[in-house]
Design an enzyme around this catalytic site. Structure first.
Site, PDB file in Angstrom:
ATOM      1  N   MET A 102     -12.336   4.462  -0.460  1.00 59.63           N
ATOM      2  CA  MET A 102     -12.997   4.769   0.809  1.00 59.63           C
ATOM      3  C   MET A 102     -13.639   6.135   0.639  1.00 59.63           C
ATOM      4  O   MET A 102     -13.222   7.123   1.243  1.00 59.63           O
ATOM      5  CB  MET A 102     -11.982   4.746   1.959  1.00 59.63           C
ATOM      6  CG  MET A 102     -11.499   3.357   2.292  1.00 59.63           C
ATOM      7  SD  MET A 102     -10.051   3.336   3.395  1.00 59.63           S
ATOM      8  CE  MET A 102      -8.735   3.255   2.167  1.00 59.63           C
TER       9      MET A 102
ATOM     10  N   SER B 256       0.835  -1.196   0.000  1.00 61.18           N
ATOM     11  CA  SER B 256       0.000   0.000   0.000  1.00 61.18           C
ATOM     12  C   SER B 256       0.869   1.246   0.000  1.00 61.18           C
ATOM     13  O   SER B 256       1.637   1.480   0.940  1.00 61.18           O
ATOM     14  CB  SER B 256      -0.900   0.024   1.242  1.00 61.18           C
ATOM     15  OG  SER B 256      -1.474   1.299   1.395  1.00 61.18           O
TER      16      SER B 256
ATOM     17  N   MET C   6      -8.955   7.984   0.094  1.00 64.67           N
ATOM     18  CA  MET C   6      -9.792   8.459   1.207  1.00 64.67           C
ATOM     19  C   MET C   6     -10.249   9.887   0.922  1.00 64.67           C
ATOM     20  O   MET C   6      -9.489  10.686   0.381  1.00 64.67           O
ATOM     21  CB  MET C   6      -9.003   8.420   2.516  1.00 64.67           C
ATOM     22  CG  MET C   6      -8.376   7.073   2.813  1.00 64.67           C
ATOM     23  SD  MET C   6      -7.514   7.068   4.402  1.00 64.67           S
ATOM     24  CE  MET C   6      -6.613   5.516   4.272  1.00 64.67           C
TER      25      MET C   6
ATOM     26  N   HIS D 170      -1.307  -1.317  -4.216  1.00 58.53           N
ATOM     27  CA  HIS D 170      -2.579  -0.985  -3.565  1.00 58.53           C
ATOM     28  C   HIS D 170      -2.658   0.517  -3.325  1.00 58.53           C
ATOM     29  O   HIS D 170      -1.736   1.120  -2.784  1.00 58.53           O
ATOM     30  CB  HIS D 170      -2.681  -1.747  -2.246  1.00 58.53           C
ATOM     31  CG  HIS D 170      -4.037  -1.679  -1.616  1.00 58.53           C
ATOM     32  ND1 HIS D 170      -5.116  -2.401  -2.082  1.00 58.53           N
ATOM     33  CD2 HIS D 170      -4.491  -0.973  -0.545  1.00 58.53           C
ATOM     34  CE1 HIS D 170      -6.175  -2.143  -1.331  1.00 58.53           C
ATOM     35  NE2 HIS D 170      -5.826  -1.279  -0.398  1.00 58.53           N
TER      36      HIS D 170
ATOM     37  N   ASP E 283      -6.691  -6.363   4.202  1.00 54.46           N
ATOM     38  CA  ASP E 283      -5.982  -5.091   4.347  1.00 54.46           C
ATOM     39  C   ASP E 283      -6.047  -4.639   5.801  1.00 54.46           C
ATOM     40  O   ASP E 283      -7.132  -4.429   6.348  1.00 54.46           O
ATOM     41  CB  ASP E 283      -6.653  -4.044   3.449  1.00 54.46           C
ATOM     42  CG  ASP E 283      -5.963  -2.687   3.493  1.00 54.46           C
ATOM     43  OD1 ASP E 283      -4.955  -2.541   4.206  1.00 54.46           O
ATOM     44  OD2 ASP E 283      -6.442  -1.769   2.801  1.00 54.46           O
TER      45      ASP E 283
ATOM     46  N   MET F 157     -11.465  -5.801   5.508  1.00 54.59           N
ATOM     47  CA  MET F 157     -10.674  -4.865   6.306  1.00 54.59           C
ATOM     48  C   MET F 157     -10.396  -5.475   7.681  1.00 54.59           C
ATOM     49  O   MET F 157     -11.330  -5.839   8.396  1.00 54.59           O
ATOM     50  CB  MET F 157     -11.419  -3.533   6.475  1.00 54.59           C
ATOM     51  CG  MET F 157     -11.594  -2.740   5.198  1.00 54.59           C
ATOM     52  SD  MET F 157     -10.020  -2.281   4.430  1.00 54.59           S
ATOM     53  CE  MET F 157      -9.342  -1.184   5.686  1.00 54.59           C
TER      54      MET F 157
ATOM     55  N   HIS G  43      -8.587   0.991  -3.838  1.00 51.45           N
ATOM     56  CA  HIS G  43      -9.567   0.781  -2.766  1.00 51.45           C
ATOM     57  C   HIS G  43     -10.203   2.134  -2.467  1.00 51.45           C
ATOM     58  O   HIS G  43      -9.570   3.013  -1.881  1.00 51.45           O
ATOM     59  CB  HIS G  43      -8.849   0.202  -1.535  1.00 51.45           C
ATOM     60  CG  HIS G  43      -9.697   0.166  -0.305  1.00 51.45           C
ATOM     61  ND1 HIS G  43      -9.144   0.015   0.948  1.00 51.45           N
ATOM     62  CD2 HIS G  43     -11.039   0.265  -0.115  1.00 51.45           C
ATOM     63  CE1 HIS G  43     -10.113   0.028   1.854  1.00 51.45           C
ATOM     64  NE2 HIS G  43     -11.268   0.180   1.235  1.00 51.45           N
TER      65      HIS G  43
ATOM     66  N   ASP H 143      -4.859   3.393  -1.628  1.00 54.71           N
ATOM     67  CA  ASP H 143      -5.902   3.698  -0.650  1.00 54.71           C
ATOM     68  C   ASP H 143      -6.434   5.110  -0.878  1.00 54.71           C
ATOM     69  O   ASP H 143      -5.742   6.089  -0.611  1.00 54.71           O
ATOM     70  CB  ASP H 143      -5.339   3.593   0.773  1.00 54.71           C
ATOM     71  CG  ASP H 143      -5.158   2.149   1.209  1.00 54.71           C
ATOM     72  OD1 ASP H 143      -6.149   1.404   1.193  1.00 54.71           O
ATOM     73  OD2 ASP H 143      -4.034   1.769   1.565  1.00 54.71           O
TER      74      ASP H 143
END
Length: 232
Positions: A80, A14, A43, A39, A187, A149, A78, A41
């Protein structure tokens, strides 16, 4: 694991834990060290209390996501974020290969999955620590990835939540019953001393942030993880 053949394990570092001042170099270094996926992430400071990367960063890093021989390394996004669909489309256009989202962040889960797939990307669903897997009853035939998660989403460097192991086992049963080729990714808090236990519960793809980027020798960490996985 309950599969007949040996699973193919994937390590997905990540970049949330990478050095943001030199992301392209970090990507090349971790790929050279043996990463299978990258990966990403994402957000939005709305669905989760933090703000990270947008599609422009993904687009800028896409040319770096390849091995020395030119083989592309998948970018695993991913989300979020809430709402899902417009950013999912933007990340697809920016070069993402897999895009996963949280069912509770979408007004219409099936439509969001179809929209991602219509862009030529693989689609996944993400389950927070306290989220039930029930939505899989209705969409498992349409997805390519399930992401469990094992920490609360929003921040890197958290400790693994042990109850995630039960959820991984349940997700593996659902995948096996479906007969589909679906990745089971985990993750949060993955490191050398628990990766084998997570694999034994049924996972085949492992996101690791600080466990890799927090160490001086990425290759040694990834090799150690593969050794631990080979013993399962």
């Amino acid at each position: 694991m309950s599969q007949n053949k040996s699973p193919v394990y994937r390590i997905a570092p990540s970049i949330l834990s990478a050095d943001f001042a030199r992301l392209g170099e970090e990507l090349r270094s971790v790929i050279e060290a043996g990463a299978d996926w990258i990966h990403f992430d994402v957000m939005d400071n709305h669905y989760v209390p933090n703000l990270t990367f947008g599609p422009m960063i993904c687009s800028a890093l896409k040319p770096h996501a390849k091995k020395a021989d030119g083989t592309a390394v998948p970018i695993d996004v991913h989300l979020m974020v809430q709402p899902v669909d417009s950013l999912a489309a933007a990340f697809a256009d920016a070069g993402a290969d897999l895009i996963s989202f949280h069912p509770d962040a979408s007004g219409h889960v099936h439509r969001s999955v179809q929209a991602i797939k219509s862009k030529g990307c693989k689609a996944g669903l993400v389950f927070n620590p306290a989220a039930a897997l029930d939505v899989l009853d209705w969409v498992i035939d349409d997805i390519d990835l399930i992401l469990i998660m094992s920490v609360n989403p929003g921040f890197g460097g958290q400790s693994f939540i042990d109850s995630a192991l039960r959820k991984i086992e349940q997700a593996r049963k659902r995948i096996d019953a479906s007969g589909k080729d679906i990745r089971l990714e985990v993750d949060g808090g993955i490191k050398l001393d628990n990766i084998a236990q997570v694999a034994a519960a049924g996972a085949d793809t492992f996101v690791a942030g600080s466990a890799i980027f927090g160490k001086p020798d990425y290759r040694a960490v990834i090799a150690g993880m593969r050794t631990a996985l080979a013993a399962t």
